[in-house]
Motif scaffolding. Structure first.
Motif, PDB file in Angstrom:
ATOM      1  N   VAL A 132       0.901  -1.203   0.008  1.00 58.55           N
ATOM      2  CA  VAL A 132      -0.045  -0.088   0.081  1.00 58.55           C
ATOM      3  C   VAL A 132       0.833   1.255  -0.042  1.00 58.55           C
ATOM      4  CG1 VAL A 132      -1.798   1.282   1.185  1.00 58.55           C
ATOM      5  CG2 VAL A 132      -1.757  -1.454   1.324  1.00 58.55           C
ATOM      6  N   PHE A 133       0.822   2.089  -0.956  1.00 52.75           N
ATOM      7  CA  PHE A 133       1.503   3.403  -1.120  1.00 52.75           C
ATOM      8  C   PHE A 133       0.354   4.391  -0.220  1.00 52.75           C
ATOM      9  CE2 PHE A 133       3.441   1.460  -4.529  1.00 52.75           C
ATOM     10  CZ  PHE A 133       4.585   1.750  -4.636  1.00 52.75           C
ATOM     11  N   THR A 134       1.252   5.214   0.569  1.00 53.50           N
ATOM     12  CA  THR A 134       0.565   6.383   1.045  1.00 53.50           C
ATOM     13  C   THR A 134      -0.053   7.397  -0.109  1.00 53.50           C
ATOM     14  OG1 THR A 134       2.357   7.663   1.293  1.00 53.50           O
ATOM     15  CG2 THR A 134       1.914   6.315   3.130  1.00 53.50           C
ATOM     16  N   ALA A 135      -0.873   8.373   0.153  1.00 52.67           N
ATOM     17  CA  ALA A 135      -1.505   9.228  -0.761  1.00 52.67           C
ATOM     18  C   ALA A 135      -0.613  10.180  -1.469  1.00 52.67           C
ATOM     19  CB  ALA A 135      -2.409  10.247  -0.173  1.00 52.67           C
ATOM     20  N   ASN A 146       5.203   8.925  -1.022  1.00 47.21           N
ATOM     21  CA  ASN A 146       6.529   8.898  -0.362  1.00 47.21           C
ATOM     22  C   ASN A 146       6.792   7.563   0.530  1.00 47.21           C
ATOM     23  OD1 ASN A 146       6.978  11.391  -1.566  1.00 47.21           O
ATOM     24  ND2 ASN A 146       6.234  12.311   0.117  1.00 47.21           N
ATOM     25  N   ARG A 147       5.820   6.817   1.021  1.00 51.14           N
ATOM     26  CA  ARG A 147       5.865   5.734   1.876  1.00 51.14           C
ATOM     27  C   ARG A 147       5.117   4.555   1.208  1.00 51.14           C
ATOM     28  NH1 ARG A 147       4.569   7.366   7.981  1.00 51.14           N
ATOM     29  NH2 ARG A 147       5.131   5.012   7.972  1.00 51.14           N
ATOM     30  N   LEU A 148       5.719   3.154   1.449  1.00 56.36           N
ATOM     31  CA  LEU A 148       5.077   2.186   1.002  1.00 56.36           C
ATOM     32  C   LEU A 148       5.080   1.371   2.275  1.00 56.36           C
ATOM     33  CD1 LEU A 148       4.522   0.071  -1.065  1.00 56.36           C
ATOM     34  CD2 LEU A 148       6.890  -0.548  -1.126  1.00 56.36           C
ATOM     35  N   LEU A 149       3.807   0.894   2.509  1.00 57.83           N
ATOM     36  CA  LEU A 149       3.476  -0.117   3.653  1.00 57.83           C
ATOM     37  C   LEU A 149       3.377  -1.566   3.312  1.00 57.83           C
ATOM     38  CD1 LEU A 149       0.807   2.099   5.543  1.00 57.83           C
ATOM     39  CD2 LEU A 149       2.987   1.908   6.155  1.00 57.83           C
ATOM     40  N   SER A 150       4.128  -2.463   3.808  1.00 57.14           N
ATOM     41  CA  SER A 150       4.098  -3.659   3.473  1.00 57.14           C
ATOM     42  C   SER A 150       4.072  -4.801   4.661  1.00 57.14           C
ATOM     43  CB  SER A 150       5.547  -4.012   2.823  1.00 57.14           C
ATOM     44  OG  SER A 150       5.768  -5.192   2.432  1.00 57.14           O
ATOM     45  N   PRO A 151       3.034  -5.689   4.703  1.00 59.30           N
ATOM     46  CA  PRO A 151       3.050  -6.756   5.472  1.00 59.30           C
ATOM     47  C   PRO A 151       4.210  -7.840   5.659  1.00 59.30           C
ATOM     48  CG  PRO A 151       1.576  -7.354   3.951  1.00 59.30           C
ATOM     49  CD  PRO A 151       2.085  -5.884   3.442  1.00 59.30           C
ATOM     50  N   VAL A 152       4.880  -7.891   6.678  1.00 62.47           N
ATOM     51  CA  VAL A 152       6.185  -8.576   6.892  1.00 62.47           C
ATOM     52  C   VAL A 152       5.748  -9.579   7.964  1.00 62.47           C
ATOM     53  CG1 VAL A 152       8.614  -8.948   6.943  1.00 62.47           C
ATOM     54  CG2 VAL A 152       7.736  -7.090   5.915  1.00 62.47           C
ATOM     55  N   ALA A 175       6.896   0.186   7.328  1.00 57.98           N
ATOM     56  CA  ALA A 175       7.008   1.224   6.467  1.00 57.98           C
ATOM     57  C   ALA A 175       8.531   1.849   5.830  1.00 57.98           C
ATOM     58  CB  ALA A 175       6.440   2.400   7.063  1.00 57.98           C
ATOM     59  N   PHE A 176       8.208   1.907   4.403  1.00 61.56           N
ATOM     60  CA  PHE A 176       9.712   2.226   3.697  1.00 61.56           C
ATOM     61  C   PHE A 176       9.335   3.651   3.332  1.00 61.56           C
ATOM     62  CE2 PHE A 176       9.012  -2.299   3.207  1.00 61.56           C
ATOM     63  CZ  PHE A 176      10.185  -2.748   3.293  1.00 61.56           C
ATOM     64  N   ASP A 177      10.283   4.555   3.829  1.00 62.43           N
ATOM     65  CA  ASP A 177      10.330   5.872   3.091  1.00 62.43           C
ATOM     66  C   ASP A 177      11.061   6.022   1.893  1.00 62.43           C
ATOM     67  OD1 ASP A 177      10.837   8.595   2.873  1.00 62.43           O
ATOM     68  OD2 ASP A 177      10.804   9.023   4.861  1.00 62.43           O
ATOM     69  N   LEU A 178      10.351   6.190   0.843  1.00 62.13           N
ATOM     70  CA  LEU A 178      11.073   6.087  -0.346  1.00 62.13           C
ATOM     71  C   LEU A 178      12.002   7.092  -0.909  1.00 62.13           C
ATOM     72  CD1 LEU A 178       7.886   4.490  -2.399  1.00 62.13           C
ATOM     73  CD2 LEU A 178       9.963   3.304  -1.428  1.00 62.13           C
ATOM     74  N   LYS A 179      11.609   8.277  -0.066  1.00 64.47           N
ATOM     75  CA  LYS A 179      12.349   9.499  -0.376  1.00 64.47           C
ATOM     76  C   LYS A 179      13.817   9.608   0.320  1.00 64.47           C
ATOM     77  CE  LYS A 179       9.401  12.300  -2.712  1.00 64.47           C
ATOM     78  NZ  LYS A 179       9.677  12.911  -3.869  1.00 64.47           N
ATOM     79  N   GLN A 180      13.651   9.152   1.457  1.00 66.72           N
ATOM     80  CA  GLN A 180      14.782   9.085   2.502  1.00 66.72           C
ATOM     81  C   GLN A 180      15.666   7.648   2.608  1.00 66.72           C
ATOM     82  OE1 GLN A 180      13.975  10.728   6.403  1.00 66.72           O
ATOM     83  NE2 GLN A 180      13.038  12.395   5.569  1.00 66.72           N
ATOM     84  N   ASN A 181      14.955   6.827   1.572  1.00 65.88           N
ATOM     85  CA  ASN A 181      15.706   5.606   1.720  1.00 65.88           C
ATOM     86  C   ASN A 181      15.808   4.968   3.051  1.00 65.88           C
ATOM     87  OD1 ASN A 181      16.592   3.315   0.227  1.00 65.88           O
ATOM     88  ND2 ASN A 181      18.460   4.027   0.045  1.00 65.88           N
ATOM     89  N   LYS A 182      14.662   5.014   3.945  1.00 70.59           N
ATOM     90  CA  LYS A 182      14.824   4.424   5.218  1.00 70.59           C
ATOM     91  C   LYS A 182      13.511   3.493   5.245  1.00 70.59           C
ATOM     92  CE  LYS A 182      17.210   8.216   7.472  1.00 70.59           C
ATOM     93  NZ  LYS A 182      17.278   9.173   8.417  1.00 70.59           N
ATOM     94  N   SER A 183      13.658   2.428   6.349  1.00 71.94           N
ATOM     95  CA  SER A 183      12.660   1.645   6.658  1.00 71.94           C
ATOM     96  C   SER A 183      12.242   1.649   8.072  1.00 71.94           C
ATOM     97  CB  SER A 183      12.650   0.292   6.063  1.00 71.94           C
ATOM     98  OG  SER A 183      13.736  -0.559   6.474  1.00 71.94           O
ATOM     99  N   GLN A 184      11.058   1.417   8.505  1.00 70.30           N
ATOM    100  CA  GLN A 184      10.703   1.172   9.904  1.00 70.30           C
ATOM    101  C   GLN A 184       9.645   0.090  10.275  1.00 70.30           C
ATOM    102  OE1 GLN A 184       8.451   4.517  11.476  1.00 70.30           O
ATOM    103  NE2 GLN A 184       8.907   3.921  13.778  1.00 70.30           N
ATOM    104  N   THR A 185      10.010  -0.808  10.779  1.00 67.44           N
ATOM    105  CA  THR A 185       9.014  -1.908  11.289  1.00 67.44           C
ATOM    106  C   THR A 185       8.021  -1.376  12.136  1.00 67.44           C
ATOM    107  OG1 THR A 185      10.382  -3.652  10.592  1.00 67.44           O
ATOM    108  CG2 THR A 185       8.570  -4.241  12.075  1.00 67.44           C
TER     109      THR A 185
END
Length: 109
Positions: free
Chosen positions: A21-24, A27-33, A39-49
């Protein structure tokens, strides 16, 4: 290219099913793991569980149009209503069967 990401080992578990799921603002992608959501921040190239977890692995997730509420359903039909502001579970609901897809209405109701 925006979609050239490879999912591999994320905090000890591997992405193997579920929707993305992309945010509106895209800039962020949410993925079930597994039983967590990353949550993947696509602009800053970071991820947070995110700090919550379900009893079983997530099958499907949906994001409200305003980006505040995440709804996730596990493989055994347990639904979690999650606040992305507080990053906590607001409510749990058990369906009596497997859920194949979920989606918020365009107005979020």
């Amino acid at each position: 290219m925006k979609f050239a990401y490879k999912f591999s080992n994320l905090l000890g578990t591997v992405y193997h099913k579920g929707n993305l799921v992309f945010t509106a603002d895209d800039n962020r992608l949410l993925s079930p793991v597994g039983n967590r959501v990353t949550a993947f921040d696509l602009k800053q190239n970071k991820s947070q569980t995110l700090p919550f977890e379900a009893h079983k692995s997530f099958d499907v997730i949906a994001l409200s149009p305003n980006g505040i509420i995440l709804l996730g359903v596990t493989e055994d039909g347990e639904a979690l209503l999650i606040s992305l502001i507080s990053k906590s579970i607001l409510h749990r609901h058990r369906f009596n069967r497997k859920v194949l897809d979920i989606k918020f209405s365009p107005d979020g109701k």
